[in-house]
Design an enzyme around this catalytic site. Structure first.
Site, PDB file in Angstrom:
ATOM      1  N   ASN A 116       0.869  -1.175   0.000  1.00 36.62           N
ATOM      2  CA  ASN A 116       0.000   0.000   0.000  1.00 36.62           C
ATOM      3  C   ASN A 116       0.909   1.229   0.000  1.00 36.62           C
ATOM      4  OD1 ASN A 116      -1.836   2.006   0.413  1.00 36.62           O
ATOM      5  ND2 ASN A 116      -2.506   1.332   2.443  1.00 36.62           N
ATOM      6  N   TRP A 117       1.012   1.847  -1.160  1.00 32.75           N
ATOM      7  CA  TRP A 117       1.916   3.002  -1.278  1.00 32.75           C
ATOM      8  C   TRP A 117       1.320   4.259  -0.654  1.00 32.75           C
ATOM      9  CZ3 TRP A 117       4.151   3.039  -7.004  1.00 32.75           C
ATOM     10  CH2 TRP A 117       5.012   1.945  -7.156  1.00 32.75           C
ATOM     11  N   LYS A 118       0.057   4.210  -0.320  1.00 33.69           N
ATOM     12  CA  LYS A 118      -0.641   5.389   0.248  1.00 33.69           C
ATOM     13  C   LYS A 118      -0.439   6.587  -0.695  1.00 33.69           C
ATOM     14  CE  LYS A 118      -0.253   3.234   4.711  1.00 33.69           C
ATOM     15  NZ  LYS A 118      -0.207   3.344   6.156  1.00 33.69           N
ATOM     16  N   HIS A 148      -9.629   1.274   4.758  1.00 28.14           N
ATOM     17  CA  HIS A 148      -8.362   1.487   5.461  1.00 28.14           C
ATOM     18  C   HIS A 148      -8.586   2.463   6.615  1.00 28.14           C
ATOM     19  CE1 HIS A 148      -4.264   2.599   6.357  1.00 28.14           C
ATOM     20  NE2 HIS A 148      -3.899   1.482   5.751  1.00 28.14           N
ATOM     21  N   GLU A 199      -6.942   4.850   7.668  1.00 23.14           N
ATOM     22  CA  GLU A 199      -6.693   6.270   7.367  1.00 23.14           C
ATOM     23  C   GLU A 199      -7.900   6.894   6.691  1.00 23.14           C
ATOM     24  OE1 GLU A 199      -2.999   5.451   5.419  1.00 23.14           O
ATOM     25  OE2 GLU A 199      -2.095   5.051   7.376  1.00 23.14           O
ATOM     26  N   GLU A 226      -5.305  -4.800  10.684  1.00 23.68           N
ATOM     27  CA  GLU A 226      -4.301  -3.747  10.870  1.00 23.68           C
ATOM     28  C   GLU A 226      -4.610  -2.981  12.157  1.00 23.68           C
ATOM     29  OE1 GLU A 226      -2.195  -2.470   6.991  1.00 23.68           O
ATOM     30  OE2 GLU A 226      -4.003  -1.285   7.177  1.00 23.68           O
ATOM     31  N   GLY A 275       2.485   2.587  10.801  1.00 19.97           N
ATOM     32  CA  GLY A 275       3.419   3.698  10.611  1.00 19.97           C
ATOM     33  C   GLY A 275       4.132   4.140  11.873  1.00 19.97           C
ATOM     34  N   SER A 317       3.446  -1.739  10.516  1.00 13.08           N
ATOM     35  CA  SER A 317       4.896  -1.720  10.772  1.00 13.08           C
ATOM     36  C   SER A 317       5.573  -3.044  10.427  1.00 13.08           C
ATOM     37  CB  SER A 317       5.183  -1.321  12.227  1.00 13.08           C
ATOM     38  OG  SER A 317       4.778   0.008  12.448  1.00 13.08           O
ATOM     39  N   GLY A 354       4.950   1.549   4.712  1.00 11.48           N
ATOM     40  CA  GLY A 354       6.281   2.157   4.587  1.00 11.48           C
ATOM     41  C   GLY A 354       7.334   1.280   3.932  1.00 11.48           C
TER      42      GLY A 354
END
Ligand code: 13P
Length: 255
Positions: free
Chosen positions: A7-9, A97, A99, A171, A177, A217, A238
């Site tokens: 997931n490159w966000k 997600h 976020e 998650e 992160g 993470s 990440g």
């Protein structure tokens, strides 16, 4: 078959960086594949605007999106439909997600509609669930996971859709992160709990077909531990932006 999802966000900032990251990963996957049978499926989920530039015909190397809308087309300013994604060659879509739940106020009810729309257009939804730090402190993890699963899958259940294409990503929000990954024991407790909930929701179907991933993470040092305790794959933020680290993770999962 393990599933490793990047997931490159909202990264990277330019198309040329996106292309070079994508091509590096693709090249290495082709190399691994030429030496031994790749026992994982790799999915890259870049920002929408890069999707059309990052086509992949490599075996077991797919594109995914980070979200989609629940309608096919129409007056929905700013939205991207599952049909558009499918036509661009996407196979997967991340939905719900944390976020998006946090910054865009996505609800389980919205996510439920998106899952149905994704399945309709043969995109495999990756439903993200997980508790926040506050919820964990209040020992509400089980309640949160149960509610997110029940409400997000409500329409899939009532429309009697097949669950074989569904993927769940556990998650824990506090692990995303932060470098503070969830301990394997704690992740395993949630994994068992999710499996039990799926059995309750789908008593007549075979929910064991639903892949369950861990995210939060993940790096090359801890990745294999989650697979060893029974997760079917990983959802990586990440570490997926550093091609060497991401490839290392793929290598470890293979071994
Ligand atoms: P990190 O791997 O950066 O913690 O992000 C996890 C995540 O949110 C993947 O969807």
């Amino acid at each position: 078959m393990k599933l490793i999802v990047a997931n490159w966000k909202c990264n990277p900032s330019t198309l040329s960086e996106a292309k070079s990251l994508f091509n590096e990963v693709k090249k290495r996957i082709e190399e691994i594949y030429s030496k031994k049978n790749l026992n994982s499926e790799i999915v890259i989920c870049p920002p929408f605007i890069y999707l059309s530039e990052l086509q992949s015909s490599t075996y077991r190397f797919y594109l995914g999106a980070q979200d989609c809308f629940w309608e096919e087309k129409g007056a929905f300013t700013g939205e991207i439909s599952p049909l558009m994604l499918r036509k661009l060659g996407c196979h997967y879509v991340i939905l719900g997600h944390s976020e998006r739940r946090r910054y865009l106020k996505e609800t389980n009810q919205m996510i439920a509609k998106k899952i149905v729309a994704a399945l309709k257009f043969r995109l495999r939804p990756i439903l993200c669930i997980g508790e926040t730090l506050e919820e964990r402190k209040q020992e509400k993890t089980a309640y949160i996971l149960k509610t997110q699963l029940r409400e997000s899958l409500e329409l899939v259940i009532s429309y009697k859709l097949s669950v074989s294409n569904l993927v769940i990503a556990y998650e824990p929000v506090w692990a995303i992160g932060t470098g503070n990954n969830c301990s394997v024991d704690e992740a395993m407790t949630s994994l068992m709990f999710i499996k039990r909930q799926l059995l309750n929701l789908y008593p007549k179907k075979n929910p064991n077909k639903i892949k369950i991933l861990y995210g939060g993470s993940v790096n090359s040092k801890n990745a294999k531990e989650y697979i060893n305790v029974g997760f079917d794959g990983l959802l990586i933020g990440g570490a997926s932006l550093k091609s060497r680290e991401f490839i290392k993770i793929i290598h470890f999962i293979q071994s």
